[in-house]
Design an enzyme around this catalytic site. Structure first.
Site, PDB file in Angstrom:
ATOM      1  N   ARG A 146      13.618  22.598  20.946  1.00 54.28           N
ATOM      2  CA  ARG A 146      14.608  22.034  19.828  1.00 54.28           C
ATOM      3  C   ARG A 146      14.652  22.922  18.667  1.00 54.28           C
ATOM      4  O   ARG A 146      13.580  23.775  18.305  1.00 54.28           O
ATOM      5  CB  ARG A 146      13.848  20.558  19.857  1.00 54.28           C
ATOM      6  N   LYS A 172       8.722  15.590  19.341  1.00 54.00           N
ATOM      7  CA  LYS A 172       8.942  14.282  18.849  1.00 54.00           C
ATOM      8  C   LYS A 172       7.739  13.801  18.609  1.00 54.00           C
ATOM      9  O   LYS A 172       6.982  13.736  19.656  1.00 54.00           O
ATOM     10  CB  LYS A 172      10.035  13.597  19.515  1.00 54.00           C
ATOM     11  N   HIS A 241      21.280  23.588  20.357  1.00 52.91           N
ATOM     12  CA  HIS A 241      20.816  22.501  21.408  1.00 52.91           C
ATOM     13  C   HIS A 241      21.502  22.877  22.732  1.00 52.91           C
ATOM     14  O   HIS A 241      21.158  22.657  23.892  1.00 52.91           O
ATOM     15  CB  HIS A 241      21.474  21.118  21.223  1.00 52.91           C
ATOM     16  N   ARG A 244      19.257  25.177  24.642  1.00 51.83           N
ATOM     17  CA  ARG A 244      18.376  24.286  25.345  1.00 51.83           C
ATOM     18  C   ARG A 244      18.737  23.716  26.521  1.00 51.83           C
ATOM     19  O   ARG A 244      18.245  23.492  27.779  1.00 51.83           O
ATOM     20  CB  ARG A 244      17.775  23.067  24.252  1.00 51.83           C
ATOM     21  N   HIS A 267      10.605  15.733  27.399  1.00 47.19           N
ATOM     22  CA  HIS A 267      11.276  14.514  27.472  1.00 47.19           C
ATOM     23  C   HIS A 267      10.022  13.426  27.978  1.00 47.19           C
ATOM     24  O   HIS A 267       9.275  13.520  28.750  1.00 47.19           O
ATOM     25  CB  HIS A 267      12.195  14.430  28.642  1.00 47.19           C
ATOM     26  N   TYR A 276      20.705  16.423  33.639  1.00 42.43           N
ATOM     27  CA  TYR A 276      20.770  17.647  34.128  1.00 42.43           C
ATOM     28  C   TYR A 276      21.221  17.687  35.641  1.00 42.43           C
ATOM     29  O   TYR A 276      21.679  18.824  36.333  1.00 42.43           O
ATOM     30  CB  TYR A 276      19.855  18.682  33.738  1.00 42.43           C
TER      31      TYR A 276
END
Length: 300
Positions: A146, A172, A241, A244, A267, A276
């Site tokens: 990220r 995150k 992004h 990514r 994730h 994806y």
């Protein structure tokens, strides 16, 4: 406690105790400002489900998309839950409410050829910035980072990259993960390490620095990548992004290992990574349409 004071207190708790990022707290603040505007003179304790449903419908009518409304409702629900824990309201008026559905847009990714074109090019106008940019963009694509993760890297990360072929990042909610770094990215990072001292101020800890020698800003990374893509005539608006997304879709196309891609992207849920698989299917569909005899349109 006034509504604004309650909002400020809740956001301060999110920042101080739950360690949410300033970006997330800022989004919550904007969402709660919409609540205060919509509620007008009605006290928060008097709001009921039908009030909130009307607020959401009005915002949807003003063009707010389903995903934005989902985030907004989540912020409102958390805020009202906090008020309830303190005895300031009797019931949460957001309970049971769901945002209107909106079509799920697939993330845009570069093709393998477009990515190679982006990364093989050289700017030449400023060798220092060119070396830095290539190292950043190779690392984005190599490891699926990220933007916030990349700019937060310190120079000591070069140790594990050089010796272990991996980098530790904080994702995150301050969740750490190790991700592999490919050979092209390692080469670009080594080249940047050799000249970094010519740009970085003495004692600066950041791996990537701007023209003033301090840690590079996210906006500058975006600007440099966009500038590079425009100069090369790439047919898309290229942003960090997107690199990514390109990393994830290309690795999945080659390996088919959804769990591995989930781990590398950081994730929390496999559902976030499953998007994806749709990108992979799009790739397969294009191959099918181009190659299968029964897929070709008949002439006449």
């Amino acid at each position: 406690m006034t509504p604004q004071a309650a909002v400020d207190a809740w956001l301060a708790e999110l920042a101080d105790q739950r360690r949410l990022s300033p970006h997330t707290v800022g989004n919550y603040r904007r969402d709660l400002e919409k609540l205060l505007v919509a509620s007008g003179e009605t006290p928060l304790a008097n709001l009921q489900v039908h009030h909130v449903r009307r607020f959401v419908a009005q915002l949807h009518g003003q063009g707010l998309a389903g995903r934005s409304l989902a985030r907004l409702l989540s912020a409102w629900r958390g805020f009202f839950h906090w008020l309830g824990e303190r005895g300031l309201i009797r019931a949460n008026p957001c309970d049971g409410l769901k945002p209107p559905k909106s079509p799920r847009l697939l993330p845009k990714a570069l093709s393998v050829d477009e990515t190679a074109r982006l990364l093989d090019a050289s700017e030449d106008d400023d060798p220092l910035q060119d070396a830095r940019d290539l190292a950043m963009f190779e690392l984005f694509y190599s490891s699926g980072l990220r933007l916030a993760e990349l700019v937060a890297l310190d120079v000591d990360a070069l140790n594990s990259i050089a010796h272990e072929g991996e980098v530790r990042v904080l994702g995150k909610r301050s969740k750490a993960r190790l991700v592999p770094v490919g050979s092209k990215a390692r080469e670009a990072l080594a080249a940047w390490a050799n000249v970094r001292g010519e740009l970085a101020l003495p004692g600066e800890a950041a791996l990537f620095v701007g023209q003033r020698g301090r840690r590079i800003s996210p906006r500058m990374v975006e600007s440099r990548l966009e500038r590079r893509a425009v100069r090369l005539g790439l047919p898309k608006h290229v942003h960090p992004h997107m690199l990514r997304h390109s990393f994830a879709s290309h690795v999945l196309q080659s390996s088919g290992d959804l769990r591995a891609v989930q781990e590398m992207l950081g994730h929390a849920s496999i559902a976030s990574t499953q998007v994806y698989t749709h990108l992979d299917f799009q790739h397969l569909a294009k191959v099918y349409d181009a190659a299968h005899p029964r897929a070709k349109k008949r002439s006449g």
